[in-house]
Design a protein around this motif. Structure first.
Motif, mmCIF file in Angstrom:
data_model
loop_
_atom_site.group_PDB
_atom_site.id
_atom_site.type_symbol
_atom_site.label_atom_id
_atom_site.label_comp_id
_atom_site.label_asym_id
_atom_site.label_seq_id
_atom_site.Cartn_x
_atom_site.Cartn_y
_atom_site.Cartn_z
ATOM 1 N N LEU A 342 0.834 -1.205 0.000
ATOM 2 C CA LEU A 342 0.000 0.000 0.000
ATOM 3 C C LEU A 342 0.872 1.261 0.000
ATOM 4 O O LEU A 342 0.684 2.163 -0.827
ATOM 5 C CB LEU A 342 -0.907 -0.003 1.240
ATOM 6 N N GLU A 343 1.843 1.320 0.925
ATOM 7 C CA GLU A 343 2.698 2.514 1.031
ATOM 8 C C GLU A 343 3.539 2.690 -0.222
ATOM 9 O O GLU A 343 3.691 3.810 -0.728
ATOM 10 C CB GLU A 343 3.594 2.412 2.276
ATOM 11 N N ASP A 344 4.034 1.580 -0.736
ATOM 12 C CA ASP A 344 4.826 1.633 -1.964
ATOM 13 C C ASP A 344 3.965 2.178 -3.109
ATOM 14 O O ASP A 344 4.399 3.046 -3.875
ATOM 15 C CB ASP A 344 5.341 0.223 -2.295
ATOM 16 N N SER A 365 -10.530 3.670 -9.253
ATOM 17 C CA SER A 365 -9.336 2.832 -9.352
ATOM 18 C C SER A 365 -9.528 1.940 -10.574
ATOM 19 O O SER A 365 -10.617 1.404 -10.786
ATOM 20 C CB SER A 365 -9.185 1.972 -8.095
ATOM 21 N N TRP A 366 -8.457 1.797 -11.358
ATOM 22 C CA TRP A 366 -8.565 1.015 -12.594
ATOM 23 C C TRP A 366 -7.190 0.481 -12.924
ATOM 24 O O TRP A 366 -6.177 1.061 -12.534
ATOM 25 C CB TRP A 366 -9.065 1.935 -13.715
ATOM 26 N N GLY A 367 -7.133 -0.597 -13.636
ATOM 27 C CA GLY A 367 -5.826 -1.111 -14.014
ATOM 28 C C GLY A 367 -5.962 -2.213 -15.048
ATOM 29 O O GLY A 367 -7.053 -2.724 -15.279
ATOM 30 N N VAL A 375 -4.940 4.887 -9.563
ATOM 31 C CA VAL A 375 -6.027 5.570 -8.838
ATOM 32 C C VAL A 375 -6.104 7.011 -9.305
ATOM 33 O O VAL A 375 -5.093 7.719 -9.293
ATOM 34 C CB VAL A 375 -5.784 5.517 -7.306
ATOM 35 N N LEU A 376 -7.284 7.435 -9.742
ATOM 36 C CA LEU A 376 -7.503 8.839 -10.068
ATOM 37 C C LEU A 376 -8.212 9.501 -8.894
ATOM 38 O O LEU A 376 -9.224 9.002 -8.416
ATOM 39 C CB LEU A 376 -8.360 8.972 -11.334
ATOM 40 N N LEU A 377 -7.633 10.597 -8.405
ATOM 41 C CA LEU A 377 -8.262 11.406 -7.357
ATOM 42 C C LEU A 377 -8.378 12.845 -7.847
ATOM 43 O O LEU A 377 -7.725 13.236 -8.817
ATOM 44 C CB LEU A 377 -7.400 11.416 -6.079
ATOM 45 N N ASN A 378 -9.225 13.618 -7.186
ATOM 46 C CA ASN A 378 -9.169 15.077 -7.292
ATOM 47 C C ASN A 378 -9.119 15.539 -5.843
ATOM 48 O O ASN A 378 -10.101 16.003 -5.286
ATOM 49 C CB ASN A 378 -10.401 15.613 -8.020
ATOM 50 N N MET A 393 -7.797 3.111 -2.664
ATOM 51 C CA MET A 393 -6.651 2.212 -2.454
ATOM 52 C C MET A 393 -7.129 0.804 -2.079
ATOM 53 O O MET A 393 -6.437 -0.180 -2.332
ATOM 54 C CB MET A 393 -5.702 2.783 -1.393
ATOM 55 N N GLY A 394 -8.320 0.711 -1.475
ATOM 56 C CA GLY A 394 -8.907 -0.613 -1.212
ATOM 57 C C GLY A 394 -9.183 -1.349 -2.510
ATOM 58 O O GLY A 394 -8.847 -2.534 -2.676
#
Length: 600
Positions: A342-344, A365-367, A375-378, A393-394
């Motif tokens: 997660l941190e990485d 989240s997509w991949g 992960v796309l955030l605003n 992140m989950g």
């Protein structure tokens, strides 16, 4: 923050951008992969009409299908995510459009496969698997296709149904055009005297305003607008219900619900358990409404009083660095391996953090298989911002473990379980924040935030699920549904759910008209079941520690779609075929409600 203050994409520091070059170092590589994928799709035609010839042919086809799906995901994810970074860049709009046409071409080329697999006998498939052991890998995928046998028609009939699809998708398209393009809400004047048009985007913001007369006005204007269009929307939705009934009849299902739930092999009892268990806990929701009324200090609680914060003057701010640190600490109960990945991920280009000019709104989240998730955030420096980070992140961690453990055939997890890992992270974050909060007012604010999560997800989505099931059942029974009867069903459900302390305003009768999810039938219940499973998992992780974490990661996060969703959850310790997880989750709601009551 207005648009003027927004940075251009090129001005955003690299550490706040995702690294799409981890997927394709250059756009030229993407273009090359598109060409290679089109060549693979061209190879498909040689298998048409020949899947049952011999085991080698059958295996080669299934392996080719996997390769196409692998490349397709990479093409689609990269082109769309490039486009989402800055939606004004026409090059990437063209890429996304090209990716879609490749996907359509692949779907069309592969469309013969399921009917051919269904036409093969059980003995034929068994013989193939004995002769070629590599086919055993595909046994579960084949079994999922063959479940549809009793509901698959002749090739000519299937062809007709495929052509009818454009007609049966009309209600969804009509509602979507109406709700996104045509419907216009009036302007209102806010407390500062600004004239602002009400939109879908700002509606809930207005309902959170401390100005009660403003809330009331916005509420009335929005539902008054839907009321004016009531005949059109009712006719559209009744057409959707009739389509569902038609398809269920033609495909020989006992009901529309059975047809839609069969996609994930979900027993219908899961749906009934959800509604019945929520009903059993409605007194607790009524109690929360009573408390809301008391804390707001109003004589009558109205439907437009549901979103305004009942604990005010709390300003919980988190910079992005603080949010990452807090989320990592909140998820320490998940064990060393989980938190180090997660941190990485949070430090090495998984996340696109801040808003920039023309960036796609929202969060996701997509991949693609074979690369790390994105992960796309605003990101905004507030409480919602930190919960969104934990949530997305989950999803990303679910995708990471699933892709790491499963082959491309079984890596994609189903919709039924999609929200479990994300909401479990939110639940663990809430537990951590409450445990480490010294300020009593902040604690109250957090508890209210949690209770409202239950109300808007578990209770409300169950209410929506109940509405659409009643509507479908009435159509199946041959009853003539009308605008008036649909309004009455929804109004009565609000009276039932919100209880005696809520003055159920007449305008709420039209609220069902604004719900786009009703055009994706029997979908919303999964928000409630997913939320319940997530709360159950977070409770086990906190109380039972490592054994619960190991089961959760190894049996669920790593599971992909290698089992039916109900079996996946059961193997990790949550049995959604019983009412227990929903009951347990609602007991948590009641515990937090008691904590809040003590402080008031």
């Amino acid at each position: 923050m207005g648009d003027i203050a927004l940075k251009k994409r090129s001005e955003v520091p690299a550490e706040y951008k995702w690294k799409l070059e981890d997927m394709f170092e250059t756009d030229e590589q993407w273009e090359k992969e598109v060409e290679q994928t089109l060549l693979l799709i061209d190879e498909v035609s040689q298998f048409k009409g020949h899947l049952a010839d011999n085991e080698i042919k059958f295996l080669k086809f299934l392996e080719l299908e996997d390769r196409i799906n692998y490349h397709l995901a990479r093409i689609i994810v990269y082109s769309n995510q490039r486009s989402h970074e800055d939606t004004a860049v026409s090059k990437y709009q063209a890429y996304a459009s090209r990716a879609e046409s490749v996907m359509v071409k692949a779907a069309s080329a592969l469309s013969f496969a399921d009917p051919e697999i269904l036409a093969m006998s059980e003995e034929n498939i068994e013989e193939f698997c004995k002769a070629e052991s590599k086919l055993l890998h595909y046994k579960w995928a084949i079994e999922k296709i063959r479940r549809k046998k009793a509901h698959t028609l002749s090739q000519a009939e299937e062809n007709i149904l495929a052509q009818v699809k454009e007609v049966t998708s009309a209600p969804d398209n009509i509602f979507s055009m109406f709700n996104n393009a045509d419907v216009k809400f009036p302007y209102i004047t806010d407390v500062e005297g600004n004239k602002i048009r009400i939109t879908h985007g700002n509606f809930i913001d207005f309902l959170m305003s401390k100005d009660r007369s403003l809330r009331k006005q916005v509420f009335r204007e929005v539902y008054g607008t839907y009321k004016k269009w009531g005949n059109t929307i009712s006719a559209t939705y009744i057409s959707q219900l009739k389509n569902d009934q038609f398809l269920a009849n033609v495909r020989k299902y006992g009901s529309a619900r059975e047809m839609y739930l069969s996609k994930g092999n979900i027993p219908q009892s899961v749906y009934d358990n959800l509604i019945e268990t929520v009903h059993a806990h409605l007194p607790a929701l009524h109690e929360y409404m009573s408390l809301r009324k008391k804390m707001l200090g109003v004589e009558h609680l109205h439907m437009y009083d549901l979103f305004v914060p009942i604990v005010s003057d709390v300003d919980m701010k988190y910079s992005f660095d603080e949010a990452k640190d807090t989320v990592a600490r909140a998820l320490l109960p998940m064990g060393e391996e989980y938190t180090s990945i997660l941190e990485d991920g949070m430090e090495s280009g998984w996340i696109d953090v801040y808003e920039n000019e023309n960036k796609r709104s929202g969060a996701y989240s997509w991949g693609a298989y074979g690369t790390h998730p994105y992960v796309l955030l605003n990101y905004q420096d507030n409480l919602d911002g930190i919960f969104t980070l934990a949530h997305e992140m989950g999803h990303a961690m679910h995708t990471y473990f699933s892709n790491r453990t499963q082959s491309v055939t079984y890596a994609d997890y189903s919709i039924f379980v999609a929200e479990v890992a994300s909401t479990c992270n939110e639940s663990l974050l809430m537990h951590y924040l409450l445990e480490n909060c010294a300020d009593e007012n902040q604690k109250k604010y957090l508890v209210c935030h949690y209770l409202d999560g239950f109300r808007t997800t578990l209770f409300r989505q169950a209410q929506l699920a109940e509405f659409e099931h009643i509507a479908h059942e009435r159509i199946a029974a041959g009853e003539a549904l009308t605008k008036e009867s649909l309004n009455q069903i929804w109004y009565d459900l609000n009276v039932l759910y919100y209880g005696p302390d809520m003055k159920v305003d007449e305008e709420i009768a039209y609220e069902w008209m604004r719900i786009p999810h009703f055009y994706t039938p029997y979908y919303v219940y999964q928000y409630s079941t997913g939320y319940s499973a997530a709360v159950a998992f977070s409770k086990m992780i906190i109380e039972d520690g490592k054994p619960a974490v190991d089961k959760y990661i190894n049996n669920f996060l790593c599971g992909g779609c290698s089992k039916d969703p109900i079996d996946l959850l059961k193997s990790a310790g949550v049995d959604m075929s019983t009412p227990k997880p929903v009951d347990d989750a609602l007991n948590v709601f009641e515990d937090y409600l008691k904590k809040l009551e003590i402080t008031v």
